[in-house]
Scaffold this motif. Structure first.
Motif, short mmCIF file in Angstrom:
data_model
loop_
_atom_site.label_atom_id
_atom_site.label_comp_id
_atom_site.label_asym_id
_atom_site.label_seq_id
_atom_site.Cartn_x
_atom_site.Cartn_y
_atom_site.Cartn_z
N VAL A 1 -2.10 8.70 -2.54
CA VAL A 1 -1.11 9.75 -2.25
C VAL A 1 -0.44 9.42 -0.92
O VAL A 1 -1.04 8.76 -0.06
CB VAL A 1 -1.80 11.14 -2.15
CG1 VAL A 1 -2.81 11.21 -1.02
CG2 VAL A 1 -0.77 12.26 -1.99
N GLU A 2 0.78 9.87 -0.77
CA GLU A 2 1.40 9.99 0.54
C GLU A 2 1.53 11.50 0.78
O GLU A 2 2.49 12.13 0.34
CB GLU A 2 2.78 9.32 0.61
CG GLU A 2 3.36 9.41 2.03
CD GLU A 2 4.77 8.84 2.17
OE1 GLU A 2 5.47 8.68 1.15
OE2 GLU A 2 5.17 8.59 3.32
N ALA A 3 0.50 12.04 1.41
CA ALA A 3 0.49 13.49 1.64
C ALA A 3 1.49 13.84 2.74
O ALA A 3 1.95 12.97 3.50
CB ALA A 3 -0.92 13.91 2.05
N LEU B 1 0.81 -1.23 0.00
CA LEU B 1 0.00 0.00 0.00
C LEU B 1 0.84 1.28 0.00
O LEU B 1 0.32 2.36 0.27
CB LEU B 1 -0.94 0.00 1.22
CG LEU B 1 -2.01 -1.09 1.22
CD1 LEU B 1 -2.77 -1.12 2.54
CD2 LEU B 1 -2.98 -0.90 0.06
N HIS B 2 2.11 1.16 -0.32
CA HIS B 2 2.97 2.35 -0.27
C HIS B 2 4.09 2.22 -1.30
O HIS B 2 5.09 1.54 -1.05
CB HIS B 2 3.53 2.49 1.16
CG HIS B 2 4.30 3.75 1.40
ND1 HIS B 2 4.70 4.14 2.66
CD2 HIS B 2 4.77 4.70 0.55
CE1 HIS B 2 5.36 5.27 2.58
NE2 HIS B 2 5.43 5.63 1.32
N THR B 3 3.89 2.87 -2.47
CA THR B 3 4.90 2.81 -3.53
C THR B 3 4.98 4.17 -4.24
O THR B 3 4.00 4.91 -4.29
CB THR B 3 4.54 1.73 -4.59
OG1 THR B 3 3.41 2.19 -5.35
CG2 THR B 3 4.20 0.39 -3.96
N HIS B 4 6.15 4.47 -4.77
CA HIS B 4 6.37 5.76 -5.45
C HIS B 4 6.81 5.55 -6.89
O HIS B 4 7.61 4.65 -7.18
CB HIS B 4 7.45 6.56 -4.72
CG HIS B 4 7.05 6.95 -3.32
ND1 HIS B 4 6.34 8.09 -3.05
CD2 HIS B 4 7.25 6.34 -2.12
CE1 HIS B 4 6.13 8.18 -1.75
NE2 HIS B 4 6.67 7.12 -1.15
N THR B 5 6.32 6.42 -7.77
CA THR B 5 6.75 6.39 -9.17
C THR B 5 7.61 7.63 -9.46
O THR B 5 7.82 8.47 -8.58
CB THR B 5 5.54 6.43 -10.13
OG1 THR B 5 5.01 7.77 -10.14
CG2 THR B 5 4.44 5.47 -9.71
N ASP C 1 2.28 8.51 -4.58
CA ASP C 1 3.32 9.52 -4.77
C ASP C 1 3.17 10.63 -3.73
O ASP C 1 2.09 10.82 -3.17
CB ASP C 1 3.28 10.06 -6.21
CG ASP C 1 3.92 9.06 -7.16
OD1 ASP C 1 5.07 8.66 -6.89
OD2 ASP C 1 3.26 8.64 -8.13
N HIS C 2 4.28 11.31 -3.50
CA HIS C 2 4.30 12.35 -2.45
C HIS C 2 3.35 13.49 -2.78
O HIS C 2 3.06 13.77 -3.95
CB HIS C 2 5.71 12.90 -2.31
CG HIS C 2 6.65 11.97 -1.62
ND1 HIS C 2 6.58 11.71 -0.27
CD2 HIS C 2 7.68 11.23 -2.08
CE1 HIS C 2 7.53 10.84 0.06
NE2 HIS C 2 8.21 10.53 -1.03
N GLY C 3 2.91 14.17 -1.74
CA GLY C 3 2.11 15.37 -1.91
C GLY C 3 2.95 16.49 -2.51
O GLY C 3 4.18 16.42 -2.53
N SER D 1 6.35 -1.65 1.42
CA SER D 1 7.76 -1.50 1.02
C SER D 1 8.23 -0.05 1.00
O SER D 1 9.38 0.22 1.23
CB SER D 1 7.95 -2.09 -0.38
OG SER D 1 7.26 -1.30 -1.34
N ASP D 2 7.32 0.89 0.65
CA ASP D 2 7.74 2.28 0.37
C ASP D 2 8.74 2.25 -0.79
O ASP D 2 9.74 2.98 -0.79
CB ASP D 2 8.35 2.91 1.62
CG ASP D 2 8.42 4.42 1.58
OD1 ASP D 2 8.04 5.01 0.54
OD2 ASP D 2 8.87 5.01 2.57
N ALA D 3 8.45 1.39 -1.79
CA ALA D 3 9.38 1.21 -2.91
C ALA D 3 9.53 2.49 -3.72
O ALA D 3 8.53 3.13 -4.06
CB ALA D 3 8.85 0.10 -3.83
N HIS D 4 10.75 2.85 -4.02
CA HIS D 4 11.04 3.96 -4.94
C HIS D 4 11.62 3.42 -6.25
O HIS D 4 12.11 4.17 -7.09
CB HIS D 4 11.99 4.97 -4.29
CG HIS D 4 11.33 5.84 -3.24
ND1 HIS D 4 10.77 5.32 -2.10
CD2 HIS D 4 11.13 7.19 -3.16
CE1 HIS D 4 10.25 6.32 -1.37
NE2 HIS D 4 10.46 7.45 -2.00
N PHE D 5 11.56 2.10 -6.40
CA PHE D 5 12.03 1.42 -7.61
C PHE D 5 11.24 0.11 -7.70
O PHE D 5 10.99 -0.53 -6.69
CB PHE D 5 13.54 1.15 -7.52
CG PHE D 5 14.14 0.68 -8.80
CD1 PHE D 5 14.12 1.49 -9.94
CD2 PHE D 5 14.71 -0.59 -8.90
CE1 PHE D 5 14.67 1.05 -11.14
CE2 PHE D 5 15.26 -1.03 -10.10
CZ PHE D 5 15.24 -0.20 -11.22
#
Ligand SMILES: [Zn+2]
Ligand SMILES: [Zn+2]
Length: 250
Positions: free
Chosen positions: A74-76, A8-12, A41-43, A196-200
């Protein structure tokens, strides 16, 4: 079968300091046998973060890619007085809303009391689903108070794998505090998520840094909201009902 089947936590790339596209993230999830991901993605207050239009247009992304369910979220950023950097009118259009305290986002929070109060205020926002990395050295909170507020406001607290990444110089997490969260979840009855808070894309669903959690005698899979795709979908159904009720009262 994987112990935890969603993330539930990933970034593109939209986050500005992450390195995979939505398409790559979905493929990464598929390859890692993860059935559902939230793109969070971040706020906009994060340096290099997305413009508001990113969130306004996010529904162009399909609900499923390569068989992987995609939640648009979002991850605000939690700001002073627990305000978030997206307005509720925008938050209500997203599938999944998380928030956390981050550096260089314009807040002037200074100490444990400030971080705790801002986190609790943020949790009172009816659109908030999850607090990201509530355990971090840089922004310590009073976990007992935060845990009680999580139960009261029906907010998920996160166990964040990247906080224990061995790829970084030092962890931002505190293992004893993350274990404490397991105990508090049982005590007060709120839900946890393991993310994971994956950034890749290769890091999606990689929870190997959380072995100490899985091996803890306090670990109970039933407390983990994202243990399966079904458990998340069930949560989302309850969320929809909750927000419908809210609409009636305003
Ligand atoms: Zn974060
Ligand atoms: Zn993140």
């Amino acid at each position: 079968m994987l112990e935890i089947q969603s993330d539930l936590h990933t970034h593109t790339v939209a986050s500005g300091h992450a390195y995979s596209t939505v398409d790559e993230m979905a493929k990464g999830a598929f390859i890692n046998d993860i059935k559902l991901i939230a793109i969070t993605d971040h706020g906009p207050k994060m340096p290099g973060g997305p413009h508001l239009y990113h969130f306004g247009n996010i529904n162009v992304i399909p609900n499923k890619l390569y068989g992987v369910t995609i939640l648009k979220g979002v991850e605000a950023n939690i700001l002073d007085e627990g305000r978030l950097d997206l307005e509720n009118d925008m938050l209500k259009t997203l599938d999944f809303v998380s928030a956390g305290i981050h550096r260089q986002t314009g807040h002037t929070l200074k100490n444990k009391q400030d971080y705790t109060e801002a986190t609790i205020k943020a949790m009172e926002n009816p659109y908030l689903d999850m607090i990201t990395h509530p355990v971090q050295k840089e922004y310590p909170v009073d976990l007992d108070i935060v845990a009680k507020a999580a139960a009261k406001n029906n907010v998920i607290l996160e166990l964040n794998a990247s906080s224990y990444s061995t790829k970084k110089d030092s962890f931002r997490g505190i293992k004893s505090e993350s274990i404490k969260l397991l105990k508090l979840a049982k005590k007060y009855g709120f839900q946890l998520a393991i993310n994971s808070d994956a950034h890749f894309h290769k890091d999606i669903g990689d929870y190997s840094n959380l072995e100490f959690i899985f091996n803890s005698k306090h670990y109970d899979r039933n407390l983990i909201i994202n243990r399966s795709q079904d458990s998340v979908l069930n949560y989302l159904r309850l969320r929809e009902q909750r927000l419908k009720e809210l609409k009636k009262t305003i």
